[in-house]
Write a protein that holds these residues in place. Sequence first.
Motif, PDB file in Angstrom:
ATOM      1  N   GLY A  53       0.780  -1.237   0.000  1.00  0.00           N
ATOM      2  CA  GLY A  53       0.000   0.000   0.000  1.00  0.00           C
ATOM      3  C   GLY A  53       0.804   1.274   0.000  1.00  0.00           C
ATOM      4  O   GLY A  53       0.260   2.348   0.275  1.00  0.00           O
ATOM      5  N   LEU A  54       2.091   1.194  -0.338  1.00  0.00           N
ATOM      6  CA  LEU A  54       2.919   2.395  -0.303  1.00  0.00           C
ATOM      7  C   LEU A  54       2.808   3.243  -1.560  1.00  0.00           C
ATOM      8  O   LEU A  54       3.326   4.346  -1.599  1.00  0.00           O
ATOM      9  CB  LEU A  54       4.383   2.023  -0.063  1.00  0.00           C
ATOM     10  N   GLY A  55       2.154   2.753  -2.570  1.00  0.00           N
ATOM     11  CA  GLY A  55       1.999   3.528  -3.791  1.00  0.00           C
ATOM     12  C   GLY A  55       2.190   2.664  -5.015  1.00  0.00           C
ATOM     13  O   GLY A  55       2.484   1.474  -4.918  1.00  0.00           O
ATOM     14  N   ARG A  56       2.000   3.280  -6.151  1.00  0.00           N
ATOM     15  CA  ARG A  56       2.149   2.570  -7.420  1.00  0.00           C
ATOM     16  C   ARG A  56       3.383   3.077  -8.151  1.00  0.00           C
ATOM     17  O   ARG A  56       3.733   4.255  -8.063  1.00  0.00           O
ATOM     18  CB  ARG A  56       0.919   2.795  -8.290  1.00  0.00           C
ATOM     19  N   VAL A  57       4.011   2.195  -8.884  1.00  0.00           N
ATOM     20  CA  VAL A  57       5.184   2.538  -9.679  1.00  0.00           C
ATOM     21  C   VAL A  57       4.747   2.828 -11.106  1.00  0.00           C
ATOM     22  O   VAL A  57       4.010   2.042 -11.706  1.00  0.00           O
ATOM     23  CB  VAL A  57       6.212   1.386  -9.651  1.00  0.00           C
ATOM     24  N   VAL A  58       5.199   3.957 -11.625  1.00  0.00           N
ATOM     25  CA  VAL A  58       4.921   4.336 -13.005  1.00  0.00           C
ATOM     26  C   VAL A  58       6.267   4.476 -13.713  1.00  0.00           C
ATOM     27  O   VAL A  58       7.034   5.380 -13.396  1.00  0.00           O
ATOM     28  CB  VAL A  58       4.151   5.674 -13.081  1.00  0.00           C
ATOM     29  N   PRO A  59       6.590   3.559 -14.635  1.00  0.00           N
ATOM     30  CA  PRO A  59       7.852   3.710 -15.368  1.00  0.00           C
ATOM     31  C   PRO A  59       7.853   5.032 -16.136  1.00  0.00           C
ATOM     32  O   PRO A  59       6.892   5.351 -16.833  1.00  0.00           O
ATOM     33  CB  PRO A  59       7.855   2.513 -16.329  1.00  0.00           C
ATOM     34  N   LEU A  60       8.911   5.811 -15.953  1.00  0.00           N
ATOM     35  CA  LEU A  60       8.980   7.131 -16.582  1.00  0.00           C
ATOM     36  C   LEU A  60      10.315   7.289 -17.284  1.00  0.00           C
ATOM     37  O   LEU A  60      11.367   7.158 -16.665  1.00  0.00           O
ATOM     38  CB  LEU A  60       8.818   8.237 -15.535  1.00  0.00           C
ATOM     39  N   SER A  61      10.257   7.558 -18.562  1.00  0.00           N
ATOM     40  CA  SER A  61      11.453   7.751 -19.359  1.00  0.00           C
ATOM     41  C   SER A  61      11.378   9.106 -20.042  1.00  0.00           C
ATOM     42  O   SER A  61      10.352   9.457 -20.621  1.00  0.00           O
ATOM     43  CB  SER A  61      11.565   6.646 -20.412  1.00  0.00           C
ATOM     44  N   ALA A  62      12.467   9.849 -19.974  1.00  0.00           N
ATOM     45  CA  ALA A  62      12.517  11.157 -20.642  1.00  0.00           C
ATOM     46  C   ALA A  62      12.399  11.009 -22.152  1.00  0.00           C
ATOM     47  O   ALA A  62      12.047  11.961 -22.853  1.00  0.00           O
ATOM     48  CB  ALA A  62      13.813  11.877 -20.283  1.00  0.00           C
ATOM     49  N   ASP A  63      12.669   9.814 -22.653  1.00  0.00           N
ATOM     50  CA  ASP A  63      12.612   9.572 -24.092  1.00  0.00           C
ATOM     51  C   ASP A  63      11.199   9.327 -24.614  1.00  0.00           C
ATOM     52  O   ASP A  63      10.980   9.308 -25.818  1.00  0.00           O
ATOM     53  CB  ASP A  63      13.482   8.365 -24.454  1.00  0.00           C
ATOM     54  N   HIS A  64      10.245   9.085 -23.694  1.00  0.00           N
ATOM     55  CA  HIS A  64       8.887   8.750 -24.121  1.00  0.00           C
ATOM     56  C   HIS A  64       7.878   9.688 -23.467  1.00  0.00           C
ATOM     57  O   HIS A  64       7.653   9.618 -22.264  1.00  0.00           O
ATOM     58  CB  HIS A  64       8.555   7.293 -23.763  1.00  0.00           C
ATOM     59  N   SER A  65       7.258  10.545 -24.250  1.00  0.00           N
ATOM     60  CA  SER A  65       6.310  11.524 -23.704  1.00  0.00           C
ATOM     61  C   SER A  65       5.051  10.866 -23.147  1.00  0.00           C
ATOM     62  O   SER A  65       4.362  11.447 -22.322  1.00  0.00           O
ATOM     63  CB  SER A  65       5.932  12.550 -24.771  1.00  0.00           C
TER      64      SER A  65
END
Length: 164
Positions: free
Chosen positions: A79-91
């Motif tokens: 329950g600590l949160g969700r992970v969202v993969p984030l790449s500067a290469d992909h808007s």
Amino acid sequence: MQLWRRIALGLLRVRVTFTEQAGVISSQPSIVICNHQSLLDGVIFALAAPVSMDYAVTPKYAVENATTRRLLKFLERRGLGRVVPLSADHSLSIRSLRKSLVSGRSVMIFPTGKITPGEEQRGYEWLSARTGCPVVRASISGADRSLIFSRSGSEIWPRISLTI
């Protein structure tokens, strides 16, 4: 905060200071930005955060590395949160954070995008402009001294301070 989270922060030698900004995060969807010093920063923040939120994590750790991917999934299930993969290469990845904010969830971003000091990427400004959500700045110190989790540490288990 749950007892197990306080214990975990104590074991990690983290002292957390809550400011009035923490109240902003608790009361409305917010964009939280923080400096980035070690591989533990996101975990520390998730343990201390006043609400469950979505965390922008580089695909290297969120998807590609099996060990960190499993650890992050374990923390999600707690329950600590969700992970969202984030790449500067992909808007498209920043747009998924926008969807989180619109749906009422706060998001957490390390704007330098890496552990070493560097120039902030301004995606959080785009998110704020598109959603009207406030930007809340947090600060972590001491984690860069970790021999285990930082790039050039000098202590095995340093004291860490987090201000939200």
